[in-house]
Each structure stands twice: as C-alpha cells, then as structure tokens.
Design a protein around this motif. Structure first.
Motif, PDB file in Angstrom:
ATOM      1  N   GLU A  50      21.410  64.801  44.382  1.00  0.00           N
ATOM      2  CA  GLU A  50      20.953  66.345  44.047  1.00  0.00           C
ATOM      3  C   GLU A  50      20.133  66.369  43.032  1.00  0.00           C
ATOM      4  O   GLU A  50      20.256  65.610  41.976  1.00  0.00           O
ATOM      5  CB  GLU A  50      22.235  66.909  44.275  1.00  0.00           C
ATOM      6  CG  GLU A  50      22.946  67.285  45.185  1.00  0.00           C
ATOM      7  CD  GLU A  50      24.218  68.158  44.918  1.00  0.00           C
ATOM      8  OE1 GLU A  50      24.534  68.542  43.989  1.00  0.00           O
ATOM      9  OE2 GLU A  50      25.098  68.486  46.202  1.00  0.00           O
ATOM     10  N   ARG A  55      24.478  60.053  52.080  1.00  0.00           N
ATOM     11  CA  ARG A  55      23.339  60.178  51.555  1.00  0.00           C
ATOM     12  C   ARG A  55      22.888  59.153  50.677  1.00  0.00           C
ATOM     13  O   ARG A  55      21.749  58.746  50.551  1.00  0.00           O
ATOM     14  CB  ARG A  55      23.310  61.566  50.760  1.00  0.00           C
ATOM     15  CG  ARG A  55      23.272  62.780  51.620  1.00  0.00           C
ATOM     16  CD  ARG A  55      23.643  64.041  50.614  1.00  0.00           C
ATOM     17  NE  ARG A  55      23.611  65.216  51.317  1.00  0.00           N
ATOM     18  CZ  ARG A  55      23.703  66.575  50.848  1.00  0.00           C
ATOM     19  NH1 ARG A  55      23.987  66.402  49.710  1.00  0.00           N
ATOM     20  NH2 ARG A  55      23.910  67.688  51.638  1.00  0.00           N
ATOM     21  N   ASN A  73      19.230  57.118  51.268  1.00  0.00           N
ATOM     22  CA  ASN A  73      18.562  56.546  49.882  1.00  0.00           C
ATOM     23  C   ASN A  73      17.999  55.195  50.088  1.00  0.00           C
ATOM     24  O   ASN A  73      16.869  54.951  49.938  1.00  0.00           O
ATOM     25  CB  ASN A  73      19.136  57.059  48.685  1.00  0.00           C
ATOM     26  CG  ASN A  73      19.085  58.679  48.351  1.00  0.00           C
ATOM     27  OD1 ASN A  73      18.499  59.422  49.130  1.00  0.00           O
ATOM     28  ND2 ASN A  73      20.017  58.993  47.508  1.00  0.00           N
ATOM     29  N   GLU A 106      15.639  54.684  52.927  1.00  0.00           N
ATOM     30  CA  GLU A 106      14.198  55.515  52.304  1.00  0.00           C
ATOM     31  C   GLU A 106      13.505  54.277  51.377  1.00  0.00           C
ATOM     32  O   GLU A 106      12.370  54.562  51.565  1.00  0.00           O
ATOM     33  CB  GLU A 106      14.676  56.843  51.892  1.00  0.00           C
ATOM     34  CG  GLU A 106      13.538  57.785  51.556  1.00  0.00           C
ATOM     35  CD  GLU A 106      13.958  59.101  51.127  1.00  0.00           C
ATOM     36  OE1 GLU A 106      14.397  59.132  50.150  1.00  0.00           O
ATOM     37  OE2 GLU A 106      13.692  59.986  51.981  1.00  0.00           O
ATOM     38  N   ARG A 115      16.218  65.198  46.890  1.00  0.00           N
ATOM     39  CA  ARG A 115      15.206  64.842  47.859  1.00  0.00           C
ATOM     40  C   ARG A 115      13.559  64.199  47.217  1.00  0.00           C
ATOM     41  O   ARG A 115      12.896  63.895  47.761  1.00  0.00           O
ATOM     42  CB  ARG A 115      14.729  66.100  48.543  1.00  0.00           C
ATOM     43  CG  ARG A 115      15.834  66.711  49.408  1.00  0.00           C
ATOM     44  CD  ARG A 115      16.316  65.443  50.273  1.00  0.00           C
ATOM     45  NE  ARG A 115      15.398  64.709  51.479  1.00  0.00           N
ATOM     46  CZ  ARG A 115      15.282  63.599  51.592  1.00  0.00           C
ATOM     47  NH1 ARG A 115      16.150  62.738  51.206  1.00  0.00           N
ATOM     48  NH2 ARG A 115      14.271  63.090  52.461  1.00  0.00           N
ATOM     49  N   LYS A 118      12.232  60.715  47.918  1.00  0.00           N
ATOM     50  CA  LYS A 118      11.044  60.370  49.068  1.00  0.00           C
ATOM     51  C   LYS A 118       9.608  60.083  48.339  1.00  0.00           C
ATOM     52  O   LYS A 118       8.759  59.598  49.082  1.00  0.00           O
ATOM     53  CB  LYS A 118      10.944  61.646  50.035  1.00  0.00           C
ATOM     54  CG  LYS A 118      10.298  62.774  49.604  1.00  0.00           C
ATOM     55  CD  LYS A 118      10.189  63.994  50.428  1.00  0.00           C
ATOM     56  CE  LYS A 118       9.898  65.391  49.737  1.00  0.00           C
ATOM     57  NZ  LYS A 118      10.013  66.421  50.801  1.00  0.00           N
TER      58      LYS A 118
END
Length: 408
Positions: free
Chosen positions: A70, A88, A92, A95, A323, A326
């Motif tokens: 977060e 999450r 990550n 990603e 986020r 990214k």
C-alpha cells in the motif's frame, strides 16, 4: 539440450563499454555459451531475430520491498490479513519480472520463503536476496508507533516488517535471529525516513557501537549490512562502521562520498520512489510525510552526481509502494537524469549484481554467465525513458535460460 540464438542484435553487455552491433548470442540451456560478431549457426537452435534492437542483461533491482503493498506503509501488517499480504507480495514478484527485473534484493520484509518459492518453481518472479525484517531502534524509522501511543511494538510476520533492538546486546541478538531465519544479509535503519510517523531524513539513528555490532554479526556469517540512510552524518557513521551499502543517501556530502569511495561502500539511490509519490500519491500522504518527500527529491540527484565524481560505486533501486510498483522499471530512467543512460544501465545490471553477491553469475552478458537477458525496443542510450513503458518496449525477457516473454 536446448539452444537459443539471438542474432542481429545491438549489444549493451552491462560492463559500460560502447555498444556492439550485429552481435549473436548463443544460449545453451541456462548458460550464455558464445557472444560473437561473426554470426552463430546451429541447426537445432531456436533463433530470435533481434532486428537491430538492443540486447541487454536482465535488470537487477537493488532496493525493493515486496511487502510494501500500500502507498501508506505504516501499519500495513495491522490493516491487512496475512493471506492477502502474501498474495499481493507474490503479485509484486510476478510484476517485477514482467518489467525486466530478472533478479532483485528485498531490503526489508520478505522472508526466505519468497526466495525459496522462486527457486523451487512455486512462484514466478526475480531471483531474490532477502534481508527479512529490518533492525530498527525504538522510535526510529520502522517503529510504526506515533508519538502519542504507549502500546508495545508489534512486528508482525508478513509484509514490511521491522524488529526493534536497542543497545549492543539486543542488536546482536536481533541480527543473529534474522540470519537464523534465513536472511541473506542484514538491513538496519540508521536514519529517519520519509514514511516514518515520527522523525525525518535529517535524523541519525543507532550509535556507532550498535552499528558495529550488526556488522560483526554479518561478518561472522560471511555476509554484510545494508543501512537505510539519508543524513550525511548517518552515512558517514555507517561507512566508518563497515556497512557495505547505503540505501537512499540523498543528503550525502562530498567529504563523506570520499570516505565511501575509500572504504568501498556502495550507494543505492532510489529516486523513482520520490518522483512517483509526488506525481501519483501525494493525496494519500499526510502533509508531514509529503513535505519530507519534497525535501529529499532534488537533493537526491545532487548526491548521485557527488558520488559519481568521487568514485563511489553506485547501484540503484525502485523502493516503490502500493500500485506504484507497476512503474518499477522506470527507476533506471530517473537515475539516468543524474548518471547518464549508460552509467544507469551499469548500475541496474553489473553493480547491483555485485551487491547481491552474484557478479560471477549475472549482471553482464558474457560467456559462462546465466542467461538472464532482455531485448529492448530500439536504443536505450538515446531514449532511456523507454523503460517507463516495459509492456511495449521490453520485447523479450529470458530468465535462467527460460523465455518468459517474446514479442518479436
């Protein structure tokens, strides 16, 4: 055996020399076997025609946190169930690989399980080196309690975590416990931070003796200490104590940079994290935290230039939250604002591989090394910003000889 030939490539090998043109690279299983400007022919090989685009080593993120799921990092472990945090964090990981990071160093939060999950093929992501929980002093960066709270500190067991330790005996024990749990290196919080509910970047945390205690534990175990630092005083103290990597380092002054160069201490800037917060997340932060990000942003570019001029070894990291992760591959572009494109590429390949302790295996495209390779669109020396759009501009991602992405 599996063979792959990359042909017709412009090669930036990660060592900092001029690009080489019309290069072919032969990969056998997971090893780079040949790099040639005379062409390579092998009947059984799969051939990837690079069409003049640029072949590079896989990127290495020298400073990231899988657990910063977060934007508001304080109390992540108290707001979210453990299973959600884990999901999450694995997202990550995936990603990061999608953005061309074939290796990465988690500098606080991820435990050895994430490294093992990747190594055992149970998760997709960069190969990892992890520090486990950061070691922090009471009231320092990593202590999530506000000034009006009197509750005991809660470390948590997932996400971004710190382990409080005050005084030499506690630091010794905390570092030993962290290594017992499978950490690859130790991370201490030696300074205040932008995301702390108390204190700020100008603070200095931990005494010299406490820092030296952490270094002694790491040295006995054959590893090293990384230190979260902004203030010049904390950077100098860490360098004198034998800490190997200075994370962030935005308020570095020239005399301390000279000392770092003399001691062989690395600087690991994280400029993209301030840029992304200021661009995308300022409404998510308190004015107290937002003002701290403003204060260190421009000064960070100056610190990188000072470090370059004094011969400090410079890595680089993303350090993004929520986020904003990214955008991680754009870290190399922001660092290039101070270093120039080629130096930034070297920082995010060869130098970060050194910091990870893997320079014999990754970080450059050379015969005998692991086949961690990316193919990028056109010429990053002319347009380093192409890394801000990895979906379109990273055409091929090969990790350990396996093709993870192929768009050509």
């Amino acid at each position: 055996m599996g063979y792959v030939i990359f042909k017709n490539a412009t090669l930036i090998d990660g060592n900092g020399g001029d690009p080489r043109y019309n290069v072919s690279v032969l990969v056998e299983n997971n090893i780079i076997r040949e790099v040639s400007e005379c062409g390579i022919s092998l009947q059984s090989a799969d051939v990837i025609d690079c069409k003049g685009n640029t072949l590079m080593p896989g990127l290495v993120d020298g400073h990231m946190h899988l657990g910063l799921i977060e934007i508001e990092v304080v109390d992540i472990v108290r707001r979210n169930p453990i299973g959600l945090i884990a999901a999450r964090m694995f997202r990550n990981m995936r990603e990061l690989l999608e953005q061309g990071y074939t290796s990465a160093r988690d500098t606080g939060g991820a435990d050895a399980g994430f490294r093992l999950a990747m190594e055992n093929g149970e998760a997709v992501g960069p190969r990892l080196r992890v520090s486990g929980p950061c070691i922090a002093q009471s009231g320092g960066h990593g202590d999530n309690r506000g000034p009006s709270e009197y509750r005991p500190y809660y470390e948590g067991n997932m996400g971004f975590r710190s382990r409080l330790a005050d005084g030499v005996p506690e630091v010794l024990k905390a570092c030993r416990e962290t290594l017992r749990e499978g950490a690859d290196f130790i991370k201490i919080m030696a300074c205040g931070g932008c995301a702390s509910p108390t204190g700020g970047p100008n603070a200095c945390q931990y005494t010299f003796d406490e820092m030296k205690a952490a270094v002694d534990v790491a040295d006995n175990a054959g590893t090293y200490v990384a230190a979260h630092c902004y203030s010049d005083k904390s950077i100098s103290r860490c360098t004198e104590a034998g800490i190997l990597t200075i994370e962030h380092g935005n308020l570095l002054e020239r005399p301390t940079a000279k000392l770092m160069a003399q001691k062989g201490t690395y600087l690991v800037p994280t400029q993209i994290t301030y840029e992304m917060v200021l661009e995308h997340a300022k409404d998510s932060l308190s004015k107290f935290m937002y003002d701290k990000f403003i204060a260190v942003n421009d000064r960070g570019y100056e610190a990188i230039k000072i470090a370059m001029e004094e011969g400090v070894k410079i890595g680089g990291g993303s350090d993004l939250t929520g986020r904003n992760t990214k955008y991680a591959s754009g870290a190399i572009a922001y660092q290039a604002k101070a270093q120039g494109a080629m130096n930034a590429i070297v920082s995010f390949t060869r130098v970060n591989a050194e910091i990870m302790g893997m320079s014999e295996q990754i970080g450059t495209i050379e015969e005998g090394k692991l086949a961690d390779i990316i193919l990028v669109n056109d010429d990053p020396l002319k347009n380093i910003d192409l890394f801000k759009n990895p979906k379109d501009n990273i055409l091929v991602i090969m990790q350990d000889g396996k093709l993870y992405k192929k768009m050509i």
